[in-house]
Design an enzyme around this catalytic site. Structure first.
Site, PDB file in Angstrom:
ATOM      1  N   CYS A 141     -31.787  49.393   3.678  1.00  0.00           N
ATOM      2  CA  CYS A 141     -31.842  49.850   5.062  1.00  0.00           C
ATOM      3  C   CYS A 141     -33.239  49.685   5.663  1.00  0.00           C
ATOM      4  O   CYS A 141     -33.390  49.364   6.833  1.00  0.00           O
ATOM      5  CB  CYS A 141     -31.479  51.324   5.159  1.00  0.00           C
TER       6      CYS A 141
ATOM      7  N   CYS B 217      -4.012  45.293   5.101  1.00  0.00           N
ATOM      8  CA  CYS B 217      -3.035  44.904   6.133  1.00  0.00           C
ATOM      9  C   CYS B 217      -2.147  43.759   5.670  1.00  0.00           C
ATOM     10  O   CYS B 217      -1.334  43.254   6.451  1.00  0.00           O
ATOM     11  CB  CYS B 217      -3.732  44.582   7.458  1.00  0.00           C
TER      12      CYS B 217
HETATM   13 ZN   LIG Z   1      -6.545  42.861   6.606  1.00  0.00          ZN
END
Ligand SMILES: [Zn+2]
Length: 382
Positions: free
Chosen positions: A304, A364
């Protein structure tokens, strides 16, 4: 040859009519408004559906497929609905009545009507530059005032996004951020100022938004997004997420939540002189995990502390994100779904890369393997 009066009388003899009081008792019936579009727009019976008489034959099946359904047809005074009732009887509808006296009588009795939503004169003035655009107009502005956008982070990207969303009249803005305003933020995080140094960023941003536009209701979450609180926060009904976070754990959490809840995410990221924007719209394009199924091991991720950024860059990327969020809220234009927009501030160059949905995506894809939240070890993306 029949006159209009004779035809109306004969038609009324052939159909069933009810008065407004009897119609109001018919709580199981579907009320069908057969008037013209502008009459409907000016107010109608609460719960009614609109099928103008001119489209009755072609559209009635779409609203009442069952020919034995109880239907109450109405127009302004009961004439057009009488003719419409006759037409429906000819189409085989067996349980149709026409409202005698029509909408006029209904209103006169003080029964429930839905009046059109309109902008108040103040709001019409404030948003006049939106109202003047045909793609937005009064209807679009009302839609923005009704919309709910959640900002992840009130930092570099969240600052310009919050200000432009608020200025545009997005009626509900949620902000998640656990940090305090620090001097080093002010080089780019324009929602904050010297006046709010040392205060929580969510409060500072809320104060700035409220000073800009009192139409906006701001909900603040002074916390870090985790698997523990994400469901509670999303239960507040956010429709669009603008992601201005800079760490992997949040990015994956948000991605998985957005896929499971069907909420589009406007993603943005920045590093030195380079920015990226895309829209992850569940069911309509790839998700973040389609591109990066899992985070890299912490030792490979840049730390970071190294991250530097040109102060204006988050302004450019954050406003591009806002543009996408407004389009999604208004359902206009072509959102950056399946398209990753890359910006190089040094060259002043935009270019676009197509990104595809991965059928093997762990979240998904066709056979998802990730079905609950994963808390990754925290480290920065850049
Ligand atoms: Zn996906």
């Amino acid at each position: 040859m029949l006159s209009y009066r004779e035809l109306l009388k004969r038609t009324k003899d052939e159909i069933a009519e009810v008065d407004t009081r009897a119609a109001r008792e018919m709580t199981d019936a579907l009320f069908v408004d057969v008037r013209e579009h502008d009459e409907w727009e000016e107010g109608h019976i609460t719960g009614a559906v609109h099928v103008p008489r001119g489209n009755l034959e072609s559209r009635i099946e779409g609203v009442a497929g069952d020919r034995s359904a109880s239907l109450v047809l109405y127009c302004a005074s009961g004439a057009r609905s009488a003719f419409a009732a006759k037409t429906l009887a000819e189409l085989g509808y067996t349980n149709v009545v026409s409202l005698a006296g029509g909408f006029a009588d209904w209103k006169r009795n003080g029964y429930e009507v839905q009046l059109p939503k309109m902008l108040t004169p103040d709001k019409r003035a404030r948003y006049s530059r939106h109202v003047a655009i045909p793609e937005i107009g009064e209807e679009g502005q009302l839609r923005l005032l009704d919309s709910r956008v959640l900002l992840l982070g009130a930092g570099g990207l969240g600052s310009p996004a919050s200000l432009y969303l608020a200025a545009a009249g997005v009626g509900h803005i949620g902000i998640i951020d656990a940090d305090i305003v620090d001097e080093s933020n002010l080089q780019r995080q324009i929602a904050h100022s010297l006046n709010t140094l040392g205060t929580p960023k969510v409060d500072s941003a809320k104060q700035t938004i409220e000073a800009l536009n009192p139409d906006v209701e701001v909900t603040t979450y002074r916390e870090r997004l985790t698997s523990e609180n994400i469901e509670r926060i999303l239960a507040d009904g956010w429709q669009i997420i603008v992601d201005g976070t800079d760490n992997f754990p949040t990015r994956y959490l948000v991605n998985d939540a957005s896929v499971w809840h069907g909420i589009p995410v406007v993603h943005g990221s920045i590093y030195r002189f380079e920015g990226q924007v895309t829209v992850f719209k569940p069911g309509d394009g790839p998700c973040y995990r389609c591109l990066y199924p899992a985070p890299p091991p912490p030792e490979l991720a840049p730390s970071c502390a190294e991250g530097g950024v040109l102060g204006v860059l988050p302004g450019i990327v954050g406003t591009l994100q806002t543009n996408e969020a407004l389009k999604l809220a208004l359902e206009i234009g072509d959102p950056l779904v399946g398209r990753l927009l890359l910006f190089d501030a040094l060259a002043t160059d935009f270019h676009e890369v197509r990104i595809k949905r991965n059928p093997d995506c762990p979240v998904c894809g066709e056979h998802p393997t990730i079905t609950e939240y994963v808390d990754y070890v925290e480290f920065c993306t850049r």
